[in-house]
Design an enzyme around this catalytic site. Structure first.
Site, PDB file in Angstrom:
ATOM      1  N   HIS A 124       0.867  -1.174   0.000  1.00 34.76           N
ATOM      2  CA  HIS A 124       0.000   0.000   0.000  1.00 34.76           C
ATOM      3  C   HIS A 124       0.908   1.229   0.000  1.00 34.76           C
ATOM      4  CE1 HIS A 124      -2.817   2.934   1.816  1.00 34.76           C
ATOM      5  NE2 HIS A 124      -3.797   2.120   1.480  1.00 34.76           N
ATOM      6  N   ASP A 201       3.209  -4.586   8.005  1.00 34.22           N
ATOM      7  CA  ASP A 201       1.979  -3.819   7.851  1.00 34.22           C
ATOM      8  C   ASP A 201       0.832  -4.821   7.988  1.00 34.22           C
ATOM      9  OD1 ASP A 201      -0.328  -2.707   6.890  1.00 34.22           O
ATOM     10  OD2 ASP A 201       0.581  -1.788   5.118  1.00 34.22           O
ATOM     11  N   GLN A 204      -4.322  -5.311   6.975  1.00 27.93           N
ATOM     12  CA  GLN A 204      -5.317  -6.259   6.438  1.00 27.93           C
ATOM     13  C   GLN A 204      -5.203  -7.626   7.107  1.00 27.93           C
ATOM     14  OE1 GLN A 204      -7.670  -5.383   4.431  1.00 27.93           O
ATOM     15  NE2 GLN A 204      -6.921  -3.417   3.667  1.00 27.93           N
ATOM     16  N   LYS A 227     -10.329  -0.896  10.405  1.00 28.88           N
ATOM     17  CA  LYS A 227     -10.387  -2.122   9.596  1.00 28.88           C
ATOM     18  C   LYS A 227     -10.671  -3.340  10.466  1.00 28.88           C
ATOM     19  CE  LYS A 227      -7.193  -0.280   6.142  1.00 28.88           C
ATOM     20  NZ  LYS A 227      -7.997   0.023   4.961  1.00 28.88           N
ATOM     21  N   CYS A 365      -4.749   2.460  -3.728  1.00 26.56           N
ATOM     22  CA  CYS A 365      -3.536   3.009  -3.082  1.00 26.56           C
ATOM     23  C   CYS A 365      -2.362   2.059  -3.233  1.00 26.56           C
ATOM     24  CB  CYS A 365      -3.775   3.297  -1.600  1.00 26.56           C
ATOM     25  SG  CYS A 365      -5.026   4.517  -1.307  1.00 26.56           S
TER      26      CYS A 365
HETATM   27  N1  PLP Z   1      -1.666  -0.806   4.555  1.00 24.62           N
HETATM   28  C1  PLP Z   1      -2.598  -1.564   3.983  1.00 24.62           C
HETATM   29  C2  PLP Z   1      -2.248  -2.941   3.510  1.00 24.62           C
HETATM   30  C3  PLP Z   1      -3.885  -1.074   3.819  1.00 24.62           C
HETATM   31  O1  PLP Z   1      -4.820  -1.818   3.238  1.00 24.62           O
HETATM   32  C4  PLP Z   1      -4.183   0.237   4.271  1.00 24.62           C
HETATM   33  C5  PLP Z   1      -5.523   0.802   4.059  1.00 24.62           C
HETATM   34  O2  PLP Z   1      -6.227   0.440   3.151  1.00 24.62           O
HETATM   35  C6  PLP Z   1      -3.174   0.967   4.896  1.00 24.62           C
HETATM   36  C7  PLP Z   1      -1.929   0.417   5.018  1.00 24.62           C
HETATM   37  C8  PLP Z   1      -3.426   2.333   5.437  1.00 24.62           C
HETATM   38  O3  PLP Z   1      -4.304   2.278   6.505  1.00 24.62           O
HETATM   39  P1  PLP Z   1      -4.873   3.605   7.183  1.00 24.62           P
HETATM   40  O4  PLP Z   1      -5.436   4.427   6.082  1.00 24.62           O
HETATM   41  O5  PLP Z   1      -5.921   3.100   8.128  1.00 24.62           O
HETATM   42  O6  PLP Z   1      -3.740   4.265   7.867  1.00 24.62           O
END
Ligand code: PLP
Length: 406
Positions: A124, A201, A204, A227, A365
């Site tokens: 992401h 990270d 998910q 999430k 993203c």
């Molecule tokens: N990393 C992953 C794999 C994600 O799916 C997301 C959000 O879709 C993020 C990071 C960023 O999360 P946040 O916008 O809650 O900070």
């Protein structure tokens, strides 16, 4: 243990609403954000209705009550992730904030000009750009661990990619576009064999499978409240104490202070050193309740149910004429990205929406993934434990109707 879907549906009344003049809402955009159970909504409302006190410093009823509930969330996250100590849990605004914290603070302390940082091709943007910014600041190089066309990381390439200049690897546990569950334990073991730190990270991941930071042996791990059936704007960072102790503060002000003098200030101990300013107190309290809710159902039961749902969705989707699935990894969870040979993803998303089906379209993203496949984006359906097989049937029926228009 299996899940009691009827009870769960009762806990999420928003899922039973009808939209656009009587279309049942089918919410399949859970990778973007999840809905909250009434238990979370009620607790959050009670903290707004009955008054809020600022945490940690005041000596009165409301402040004590909020401080206790806020700190109880830290304890719950510590237990949830199986961290060794509550000091290793930093409450943040979410995954993005957590990654930025580590990229900045780890970078300041441990990354020098000429050093290297590795992220994967399926990250992401929130797990790419903070590292890019840090590399620019420190004169370091950002390297990329590639994936194959099935959407699986080429983990063996780490043997070449990691050099004696590599300081940290940051990789997603589960891809928000491809649904791939990455072999993070293997990646961590490879990195540690060469004294390289690893950040996971888990934006998910924590809502879909059991995450045990001691078993993984990761150095850092991030996730977001929204999430995992909690409020937006809150999340957490797990970090091994040995790193966090050595890293400088990320932001200044408020709880991170020990004593301020004009010729230099001293800073609070962990975890407060990394928690500047008044946080989203009620959001954090809501996050604790959301995690409690998930724990009560049980991550193993959630995983098993969601996997059945995912397999069923993929099977049915493959029967729709003209569908191509993007992301064919052996080990997948929750997410299905797809394309249609005639309909653009945006058109699919818009037309499905009019039939009550909420999916996501676009690049999610994660531009490098779209670039890998040479596509402009995908349509993406993502399931959660509160979705039903009947909802998947409605989705497929709607898909057939929509693609029939092209
Ligand atoms: N990393 C992953 C794999 C994600 O799916 C997301 C959000 O879709 C993020 C990071 C960023 O999360 P946040 O916008 O809650 O900070």
């Amino acid at each position: 243990m299996s899940i009691d879907i009827q009870k769960i549906r009762n806990d999420f009344p928003v899922l039973s609403q009808e939209i656009y003049n009587g279309k049942p809402l089918v919410y399949l955009d859970n990778a973007a954000t999840t809905q909250r159970p009434v238990q979370v909504e009620d607790l959050v409302a009670s903290y707004y209705n009955q008054g809020t006190g600022n945490i940690h410093r005041a000596s009165h009823y409301l402040a004590d009550k909020c401080t206790a509930a806020y700190e109880a969330t830290r304890d719950r996250i510590c237990e949830f992730l199986n961290a060794q100590k509550r000091e290793e849990i930093i409450l943040t605004k979410g995954t993005t904030d957590s990654v930025n914290l580590v990229a900045y603070s780890f970078g300041e302390r441990f990354v020098e000009a000429g050093d290297e940082v590795i992220v994967s091709e399926m990250e992401h943007h929130s797990n790419i750009v903070p590292w890019q910014l840090m590399c620019q600041r420190r004169g370091a190089t950002l390297k990329m661990l590639p994936m194959n066309d099935a959407g699986e990381l080429l983990v063996d390439q780490l043997d070449e990619l990691i050099t004696d200049k590599t300081k940290i690897i940051s990789v997603t546990y589960i891809s928000n576009v491809l649904g791939t569950v990455n072999p993070v334990k293997e990646i961590i073991a490879k990195a540690h064999a060469k004294n390289v730190a690893v950040m996971i990270d888990a934006a998910q991941a924590v809502q879909h499978l059991e995450v045990d930071v001691q078993d993984l042996d990761c150095d850092f791990l991030a996730f977001s409240g929204h999430k995992i059936y909690g409020p937006t704007g809150v999340g957490a960072l797990y970090g091994k104490e040995k790193w966090l102790n050595e890293m400088p503060p990320y932001q200044g002000g408020g709880e991170m202070i020990d004593y301020v003098k004009f010729d230099g200030s001293t800073f609070n101990v962990l975890p407060y050193k990394f928690e500047a300013g008044t946080p989203n107190i009620i959001g954090v309290i809501g996050l604790g309740e959301a995690i409690k809710y998930v724990q009560e159902i049980g991550l193993q039961a959630i995983y098993d149910y969601e996997l059945e749902l995912l397999k069923y969705t993929e099977e049915q989707l493959r029967k729709v004429e003209g569908i191509r699935i993007i992301g064919e990894a052996q080990n997948k969870a929750s997410v299905i990205s797809f394309l249609h040979d005639k309909a653009h993803p945006y058109d699919l998303g818009m037309l499905l929406d009019k039939l009550g089906i909420a999916i996501r379209t676009g690049r999610h993203c994660a531009d490098p993934i779209a670039d890998h496949y040479g596509i402009t984006g995908t349509a993406r359906a993502s399931v959660a434990f509160y979705n039903t097989f009947e909802e998947i049937d409605l989705f497929i029926k709607a898909m057939n109707r929509v693609v029939g228009m092209f």
